[in-house]
Design a protein around this motif. Sequence first.
Motif, PDB file in Angstrom:
ATOM      1  N   ALA A  84       0.854  -0.899  -0.123  1.00  0.00           N
ATOM      2  CA  ALA A  84       0.057   0.073   0.113  1.00  0.00           C
ATOM      3  C   ALA A  84       0.694   1.386  -0.075  1.00  0.00           C
ATOM      4  CB  ALA A  84      -0.720   0.097   1.335  1.00  0.00           C
ATOM      5  N   ALA A  85       2.122   0.891   0.489  1.00  0.00           N
ATOM      6  CA  ALA A  85       3.278   2.333  -0.448  1.00  0.00           C
ATOM      7  C   ALA A  85       2.970   2.885  -1.215  1.00  0.00           C
ATOM      8  CB  ALA A  85       4.256   1.696   0.912  1.00  0.00           C
ATOM      9  N   PHE A  86       3.141   4.454  -1.518  1.00  0.00           N
ATOM     10  CA  PHE A  86       3.659   4.821  -2.202  1.00  0.00           C
ATOM     11  C   PHE A  86       4.830   5.524  -2.371  1.00  0.00           C
ATOM     12  CE2 PHE A  86      -0.140   5.456  -0.858  1.00  0.00           C
ATOM     13  CZ  PHE A  86      -1.954   5.651  -2.224  1.00  0.00           C
ATOM     14  N   VAL A  87       5.801   4.948  -2.981  1.00  0.00           N
ATOM     15  CA  VAL A  87       7.716   5.148  -3.439  1.00  0.00           C
ATOM     16  C   VAL A  87       8.143   5.642  -3.925  1.00  0.00           C
ATOM     17  CG1 VAL A  87       7.070   1.963  -2.831  1.00  0.00           C
ATOM     18  CG2 VAL A  87       7.381   3.053  -5.520  1.00  0.00           C
ATOM     19  N   PRO A  88       8.860   6.451  -4.435  1.00  0.00           N
ATOM     20  CA  PRO A  88       9.506   7.376  -4.690  1.00  0.00           C
ATOM     21  C   PRO A  88       9.665   7.074  -6.772  1.00  0.00           C
ATOM     22  CG  PRO A  88      11.086   7.635  -3.018  1.00  0.00           C
ATOM     23  CD  PRO A  88      10.356   5.982  -2.324  1.00  0.00           C
ATOM     24  N   ARG A  89       9.072   8.215  -7.522  1.00  0.00           N
ATOM     25  CA  ARG A  89       8.944   7.584  -8.782  1.00  0.00           C
ATOM     26  C   ARG A  89       9.946   6.991  -9.835  1.00  0.00           C
ATOM     27  NH1 ARG A  89       5.154  12.516  -9.356  1.00  0.00           N
ATOM     28  NH2 ARG A  89       6.720  13.422 -10.601  1.00  0.00           N
ATOM     29  N   GLN A  90      11.232   7.592  -8.248  1.00  0.00           N
ATOM     30  CA  GLN A  90      12.325   7.681  -9.702  1.00  0.00           C
ATOM     31  C   GLN A  90      12.716   5.280  -9.425  1.00  0.00           C
ATOM     32  OE1 GLN A  90      15.205   8.946  -5.666  1.00  0.00           O
ATOM     33  NE2 GLN A  90      15.703   9.284  -8.298  1.00  0.00           N
ATOM     34  N   ARG A  91      12.248   5.346  -7.915  1.00  0.00           N
ATOM     35  CA  ARG A  91      12.142   3.994  -8.235  1.00  0.00           C
ATOM     36  C   ARG A  91      11.648   3.230  -8.967  1.00  0.00           C
ATOM     37  NH1 ARG A  91      16.339   2.267  -6.878  1.00  0.00           N
ATOM     38  NH2 ARG A  91      15.882   0.266  -4.917  1.00  0.00           N
ATOM     39  N   TYR A  92      11.165   3.358  -9.229  1.00  0.00           N
ATOM     40  CA  TYR A  92       9.756   3.014 -10.320  1.00  0.00           C
ATOM     41  C   TYR A  92      10.473   2.683 -11.512  1.00  0.00           C
ATOM     42  CZ  TYR A  92       5.801   0.315 -13.077  1.00  0.00           C
ATOM     43  OH  TYR A  92       5.545  -0.085 -14.054  1.00  0.00           O
ATOM     44  N   GLY A  93      11.053   3.461 -11.954  1.00  0.00           N
ATOM     45  CA  GLY A  93      12.074   3.879 -13.279  1.00  0.00           C
ATOM     46  C   GLY A  93      13.626   2.354 -13.024  1.00  0.00           C
ATOM     47  N   ASP A  94      13.722   2.952 -11.965  1.00  0.00           N
ATOM     48  CA  ASP A  94      15.018   1.956 -11.972  1.00  0.00           C
ATOM     49  C   ASP A  94      14.414   0.093 -12.255  1.00  0.00           C
ATOM     50  OD1 ASP A  94      16.245   3.920 -11.524  1.00  0.00           O
ATOM     51  OD2 ASP A  94      16.697   3.726  -9.102  1.00  0.00           O
ATOM     52  N   TYR A  95      13.454   0.109 -11.238  1.00  0.00           N
ATOM     53  CA  TYR A  95      12.782  -1.770 -11.889  1.00  0.00           C
ATOM     54  C   TYR A  95      12.246  -1.542 -12.833  1.00  0.00           C
ATOM     55  CZ  TYR A  95       8.360  -4.425 -12.059  1.00  0.00           C
ATOM     56  OH  TYR A  95       7.663  -4.754 -12.782  1.00  0.00           O
ATOM     57  N   LEU A  96      11.613  -0.380 -13.678  1.00  0.00           N
ATOM     58  CA  LEU A  96      11.519  -0.811 -15.771  1.00  0.00           C
ATOM     59  C   LEU A  96      12.983  -0.773 -15.613  1.00  0.00           C
ATOM     60  CD1 LEU A  96       9.216   1.759 -16.422  1.00  0.00           C
ATOM     61  CD2 LEU A  96       8.481  -0.484 -16.004  1.00  0.00           C
ATOM     62  N   ALA A  97      13.986  -0.364 -16.063  1.00  0.00           N
ATOM     63  CA  ALA A  97      15.228  -0.485 -16.671  1.00  0.00           C
ATOM     64  C   ALA A  97      15.880  -2.143 -16.372  1.00  0.00           C
ATOM     65  CB  ALA A  97      15.952   0.768 -15.790  1.00  0.00           C
ATOM     66  N   VAL A  98      15.583  -2.396 -15.389  1.00  0.00           N
ATOM     67  CA  VAL A  98      15.576  -4.210 -14.508  1.00  0.00           C
ATOM     68  C   VAL A  98      15.508  -4.606 -15.494  1.00  0.00           C
ATOM     69  CG1 VAL A  98      16.203  -5.342 -12.818  1.00  0.00           C
ATOM     70  CG2 VAL A  98      17.236  -3.139 -12.739  1.00  0.00           C
ATOM     71  N   ARG A  99      14.409  -5.018 -15.595  1.00  0.00           N
ATOM     72  CA  ARG A  99      13.229  -5.541 -15.934  1.00  0.00           C
ATOM     73  C   ARG A  99      13.658  -5.671 -17.398  1.00  0.00           C
ATOM     74  NH1 ARG A  99      13.250  -7.857 -12.151  1.00  0.00           N
ATOM     75  NH2 ARG A  99      11.714  -8.210 -10.630  1.00  0.00           N
ATOM     76  N   LEU A 100      13.695  -4.551 -17.832  1.00  0.00           N
ATOM     77  CA  LEU A 100      14.339  -4.362 -19.595  1.00  0.00           C
ATOM     78  C   LEU A 100      15.339  -5.338 -20.212  1.00  0.00           C
ATOM     79  CD1 LEU A 100      13.804  -4.324 -22.254  1.00  0.00           C
ATOM     80  CD2 LEU A 100      14.492  -1.672 -21.989  1.00  0.00           C
ATOM     81  N   ARG A 101      16.874  -4.745 -19.301  1.00  0.00           N
ATOM     82  CA  ARG A 101      17.802  -6.493 -19.403  1.00  0.00           C
ATOM     83  C   ARG A 101      17.805  -6.849 -18.557  1.00  0.00           C
ATOM     84  NH1 ARG A 101      19.717  -1.024 -16.215  1.00  0.00           N
ATOM     85  NH2 ARG A 101      19.692  -2.283 -14.226  1.00  0.00           N
ATOM     86  N   GLU A 102      16.707  -7.594 -17.971  1.00  0.00           N
ATOM     87  CA  GLU A 102      16.553  -9.356 -17.839  1.00  0.00           C
ATOM     88  C   GLU A 102      16.148  -9.592 -19.159  1.00  0.00           C
ATOM     89  OE1 GLU A 102      16.739  -8.837 -12.843  1.00  0.00           O
ATOM     90  OE2 GLU A 102      14.105  -8.987 -14.408  1.00  0.00           O
TER      91      GLU A 102
END
Length: 453
Positions: A84-102
């Motif tokens: 339920a947490a609202f996390v920093p948007r920059q963390r979400y950008g990091d997540y997308l980049a990691v999943r794409l590299r994978e």
Amino acid sequence: MHFLIIGGGFVGTALACELLKQAPAGSSITLANSGGPLGKGLAYGTQSPLHLLNVPAARMSWTDEQPDDFVNWLAGQGNTCDGAAFVPRQRYGDYLAVRLREHIAARPDVHWQQLQNRIDSLTPEAGRWIAQCAHGPALTADRVLLALGNFAPACPHPSLQALPADRYVGDPWQPDALSGLPADAPVALIGTGLTMLDLLISLQAMGHHGPVLAISRRGLLPKPHRENELPPPQWQAPAGWLAAGSLRSQLREVRQAIGRAQANGQDWRDVWVALRPRTTALWHRLDERARAQFLRHLLPFWDVHRHRAAPQALAVLRAAQAQGRVQAAAGRLLGARVDADGLVALQWRARGGQDTQEFKAARVFNCTGPSTRLAEGRRGLFGHLLHDGRLRPCPLGLGLEVGAGYALADAEGREQPGLFYVGPMLRSQHWEATAVPELRAHAKAAARAALGC
């Protein structure tokens, strides 16, 4: 088969991952991105940890096949959090980049190319598409998937465009938007929505303590999410809810539902939870006249209820209002000029009032939100496609038209083989096309269409 994706934000990343999962061996995928790092885009490219997602982490997986993917990724990074947490948007950008590299690493049998370049034009030739790059040779692709987002905000008043560059910021997301602004400088924010909240947070982070005027036609502020946005809904839609009727009667049904829910001690947000999966079908039932009525009379109210703010972000505004630093006003902007003291004299009239008021600002920021209007002297790729008759703009300025398989329609409404679009300009047809849950579904369907599935 060569696939070309143009745009490297959320939609471009989701399209790339879907294609990498399903493309035949020997395929080639190029992702052209003229902006920042992949996965970031405008929404997640912020460097401020204070800019939060407006959706709980549990709803932000890039794919609906693994709904807990983002929360699990955060945990793997040592950032265990409640869904339920609202996390920093920059963390979400990091997540997308990691999943794409994978996904790239998992498909050594697919040729992958990331191109840091701008695509200026697309021309059909012998069943394929020629993409002219701003720098370097042209590309040839069998399938082109446009994953471009919104335009910069439209100027809310012509007098603002005549102001010096250091006095008017037409795009609040440009890197130097706050550069050189004194901490005690008076500031005017045109718009009172989510962009205004982000800018207010950025101002606070830089130590700004000067007076702020935030103004919009109705002065509506975003509604907050609940502190815990994930409990099971307590309100259930009755049978036949919103199944028929005019726009006016459906509005009445929604208001009555909210009234009954609140009278029973339930949360009005649960009514919106029930409304969301019905929204696209409701939009499809409206003719152009009814849609225009919705945009003219109801859109501001829809936006503040549908696109809610993280409670922490809204708390910054409330605290600044309590301190008397921020005034949120409903009014019409009448004009702006640089006064003898070098400040911008902003003239405005309160909603329902007759007197002209003035606010002097060291800098004025356009916080009205992104534009989807195509027929306004567009340049770049969209401007080229529009000039060549390869776009069919929405007459209401909501984006463009695509076919059932996301093939881009030309000026005559004909689908163009091998040319697809996914992004917020789908609002013209689907309305719900700006948030991750809807965009990931559109991206998945478009990728399958491009693959011929």
